[in-house]
Design a protein around this motif. Structure first.
Motif, PDB file in Angstrom:
ATOM      1  N   SER A  32      83.300  57.865  39.719  1.00 30.94           N
ATOM      2  CA  SER A  32      84.687  57.576  40.087  1.00 30.94           C
ATOM      3  C   SER A  32      84.777  56.391  41.048  1.00 30.94           C
ATOM      4  O   SER A  32      85.766  56.237  41.748  1.00 30.94           O
ATOM      5  CB  SER A  32      85.349  58.815  40.708  1.00 30.94           C
TER       6      SER A  32
ATOM      7  N   CYS B 154      89.249  49.066  36.814  1.00 30.76           N
ATOM      8  CA  CYS B 154      89.345  50.484  36.485  1.00 30.76           C
ATOM      9  C   CYS B 154      89.077  51.330  37.728  1.00 30.76           C
ATOM     10  O   CYS B 154      88.304  50.941  38.609  1.00 30.76           O
ATOM     11  CB  CYS B 154      88.330  50.804  35.393  1.00 30.76           C
TER      12      CYS B 154
ATOM     13  N   PHE C  18      87.570  57.412  34.015  1.00 33.73           N
ATOM     14  CA  PHE C  18      88.991  57.227  33.778  1.00 33.73           C
ATOM     15  C   PHE C  18      89.200  56.295  32.588  1.00 33.73           C
ATOM     16  O   PHE C  18      88.540  55.277  32.465  1.00 33.73           O
ATOM     17  CB  PHE C  18      89.675  56.643  35.013  1.00 33.73           C
TER      18      PHE C  18
END
Length: 125
Positions: free
Chosen positions: A44, A60, A65
């Motif tokens: 993440s 991003c 994601f």
């Protein structure tokens, strides 16, 4: 006497052209991935991907994601200006390995922190 005047004139022209350059070297960036420095889980970590061949980018919130801002960028002075369909991001180029985000856009999906440091890494895929 004419030779001396000619030599002085040539020297004056030569010395006046010494300062004709822009004075500042053009900053460049590396193609590939830049990760946002901070305390993030492995998948993440926000990242910026630059394709230097066609001057495109995607930004991003992390590898897990699916949403990413995509668009084109240009370099003006010491800034990398990334424009997507939704927003504009402005990065300050510190060096070819470090970008500092100065304007984080108006994206509803992802806004990296202003003054966040993105560092180049060959590990970002």
């Amino acid at each position: 006497m004419k030779r001396l005047l000619f030599l002085i004139l040539c020297a004056a022209v030569l010395f006046s052209c010494v300062g004709c350059g822009t004075g500042e070297p053009k900053l460049t960036v590396k193609g590939g991935g830049y990760y946002l420095v901070g305390d993030y889980e492995e998948f993440s970590t926000p990242y910026l991907w630059l394709n230097t061949e066609n001057q495109t980018f995607h930004l991003c919130a992390g590898a897990v994601f699916s949403y990413a801002e995509r668009g084109e960028y240009e370099i003006k002075g010491n800034q990398l200006i990334a424009v997507s369909q939704n927003t504009i991001y402005i990065f300050e180029i510190q060096d070819e390995n470090t970008l500092i985000i100065r304007e984080n856009g108006e994206s509803w999906a992802f806004q990296p922190p202003v003054n966040g440091e993105f560092r180049y890494s060959e590990d970002v895929k």
